[in-house]
Design an enzyme around this catalytic site. Sequence first.
Site, PDB file in Angstrom:
ATOM      1  N   HIS A   1      -5.258 119.894  32.585  1.00  0.00           N
ATOM      2  CA  HIS A   1      -4.980 121.137  31.888  1.00  0.00           C
ATOM      3  C   HIS A   1      -5.080 122.323  32.833  1.00  0.00           C
ATOM      4  O   HIS A   1      -5.661 122.236  33.919  1.00  0.00           O
ATOM      5  CB  HIS A   1      -5.958 121.335  30.721  1.00  0.00           C
ATOM      6  CG  HIS A   1      -7.391 121.432  31.140  1.00  0.00           C
ATOM      7  ND1 HIS A   1      -8.176 120.321  31.401  1.00  0.00           N
ATOM      8  CD2 HIS A   1      -8.200 122.518  31.356  1.00  0.00           C
ATOM      9  CE1 HIS A   1      -9.387 120.702  31.744  1.00  0.00           C
ATOM     10  NE2 HIS A   1      -9.431 122.026  31.736  1.00  0.00           N
TER      11      HIS A   1
ATOM     12  N   GLU B   1     -14.554 120.708  26.581  1.00  0.00           N
ATOM     13  CA  GLU B   1     -14.485 122.134  26.293  1.00  0.00           C
ATOM     14  C   GLU B   1     -13.457 122.414  25.203  1.00  0.00           C
ATOM     15  O   GLU B   1     -12.575 121.609  24.921  1.00  0.00           O
ATOM     16  CB  GLU B   1     -14.144 122.934  27.548  1.00  0.00           C
ATOM     17  CG  GLU B   1     -12.791 122.622  28.144  1.00  0.00           C
ATOM     18  CD  GLU B   1     -12.570 123.333  29.478  1.00  0.00           C
ATOM     19  OE1 GLU B   1     -11.518 123.989  29.612  1.00  0.00           O
ATOM     20  OE2 GLU B   1     -13.424 123.222  30.381  1.00  0.00           O
TER      21      GLU B   1
ATOM     22  N   HIS C   1     -11.794 117.039  33.966  1.00  0.00           N
ATOM     23  CA  HIS C   1     -13.247 116.904  33.969  1.00  0.00           C
ATOM     24  C   HIS C   1     -13.623 115.437  33.748  1.00  0.00           C
ATOM     25  O   HIS C   1     -12.941 114.724  33.005  1.00  0.00           O
ATOM     26  CB  HIS C   1     -13.873 117.762  32.873  1.00  0.00           C
ATOM     27  CG  HIS C   1     -13.454 119.196  32.919  1.00  0.00           C
ATOM     28  ND1 HIS C   1     -13.618 119.987  34.032  1.00  0.00           N
ATOM     29  CD2 HIS C   1     -12.860 119.994  31.989  1.00  0.00           C
ATOM     30  CE1 HIS C   1     -13.151 121.202  33.785  1.00  0.00           C
ATOM     31  NE2 HIS C   1     -12.684 121.225  32.560  1.00  0.00           N
TER      32      HIS C   1
ATOM     33  N   ARG D   1      -9.875 119.207  40.823  1.00  0.00           N
ATOM     34  CA  ARG D   1      -8.666 120.041  40.822  1.00  0.00           C
ATOM     35  C   ARG D   1      -7.450 119.264  41.315  1.00  0.00           C
ATOM     36  O   ARG D   1      -7.558 118.417  42.199  1.00  0.00           O
ATOM     37  CB  ARG D   1      -8.888 121.282  41.679  1.00  0.00           C
ATOM     38  CG  ARG D   1      -9.986 122.186  41.126  1.00  0.00           C
ATOM     39  CD  ARG D   1     -10.274 123.367  42.032  1.00  0.00           C
ATOM     40  NE  ARG D   1     -11.337 124.204  41.449  1.00  0.00           N
ATOM     41  CZ  ARG D   1     -12.631 123.987  41.631  1.00  0.00           C
ATOM     42  NH1 ARG D   1     -13.027 122.966  42.386  1.00  0.00           N
ATOM     43  NH2 ARG D   1     -13.525 124.754  41.046  1.00  0.00           N
TER      44      ARG D   1
ATOM     45  N   GLN E   1      -6.577 121.122  36.483  1.00  0.00           N
ATOM     46  CA  GLN E   1      -7.846 120.419  36.662  1.00  0.00           C
ATOM     47  C   GLN E   1      -8.101 119.386  35.579  1.00  0.00           C
ATOM     48  O   GLN E   1      -7.444 119.371  34.535  1.00  0.00           O
ATOM     49  CB  GLN E   1      -8.994 121.427  36.672  1.00  0.00           C
ATOM     50  CG  GLN E   1      -9.105 122.244  35.394  1.00  0.00           C
ATOM     51  CD  GLN E   1     -10.148 123.361  35.510  1.00  0.00           C
ATOM     52  OE1 GLN E   1     -11.242 123.246  34.977  1.00  0.00           O
ATOM     53  NE2 GLN E   1      -9.772 124.444  36.198  1.00  0.00           N
TER      54      GLN E   1
END
Length: 385
Positions: free
Chosen positions: A255, A133, A98, A274, A96
């Site tokens: 990642h 993240e 972001h 995804r 995926q």
Amino acid sequence: MDRLTNTIRPYAWGSTTAIPTLLGVEPTGEPQAEMWMGAHLGAPSRIDRGFGETALSDVISANPDGELGAAVVAKFGPRLPFLLKILAAGAPLSLQVHPDLAQARAGFEDEERRGIPIDAGHRNYKDPNHKPEMLCALTPFDGLCGFRPPEQAADLIEGLGVGSLKPYADLLRAHPEDAALREVLAAVLTADREQMAHTVTEAAAAAERLGGPYTPYASLVHEFPGDPGVIAAMLLNHFRLQPGEAVFLGAGVPHAYLQGLGVELLANSDNVLRAGLTPKHVDVPELLKIVKLEPGDPHVLRPEGDGEEVYETPIDEFRLSRFVLAPGAASRALPADTPQILLCTSGSPHLGELTLAPGESVWVRAGEKAELSGTGTVFRATVVV
């Protein structure tokens, strides 16, 4: 200070033993993937100030300045801008990326305008926020992160000796690198599913036979037979974190987490595009708009500082640090200018009058003084203002 009651999410990829072992409880036999600490509306932590348990999200909404502090509200709005998790991967998570903040806002507004229900399976943007993240390992932790240099990816794929993969290897050796990565990623993800399933099966058999650098990718086919994401994953670097090491994942970086137990800290968002290793929706055109098509090694972070050891990142929505408290050490006063969540991962440290066990966490609102003492390891999640 408020001891938190937290929700454990039973996603299918979760380990059945890692979180129970940390908490010192018997496994249920069911997967326990993530324990959420914070005020995310999907599973807010709960606190009890003498009137029964209340969702932390409701407590913050009722008094944002009092809980978060005026400076945090002015910068991020009347909500906690981060979510802290314990993540226990017993099987690989989806491959995926972001979006960045501008992409998230534009994508969310577009899907709202088109009337796509927020819970629709094909919806990409659940909110208008980005989702940087960080994952800090509590055990050895394996994952995939960032594209290999295309020439290296070509060598890896060609080394399998699978004839149907040679065209992808040839494309990867073309220039410029970003165009080569784009073309191969798009070709793999849009290939005929029946033909690709056969290719994946052959590639997995070769990877198991060859071992070595192919080992992390060979295991994927057992979880995702026929998934083109198995081939897409070979474009990425494999990394292994040792306990205490971390990796930061910014916008657009492809990642996937493979296996291990860690502390994850992220901006308060659900936006995921995804690329495979999942039965969920894969939007290839939107993915190609978001993903950063550039090679990059995983940048392993180690905490820096004396006393409070900080994992430095380039964003303000969250800041992760840890305290490793040795026997007989002096107590440590915590900064009180921002809200914070303290998570114990080992030992039996004291936070004021509270004694924490591994897996227990505490909410400390802005302006509230707190001191750490005793022995053990405590992670501190807060924001930068």
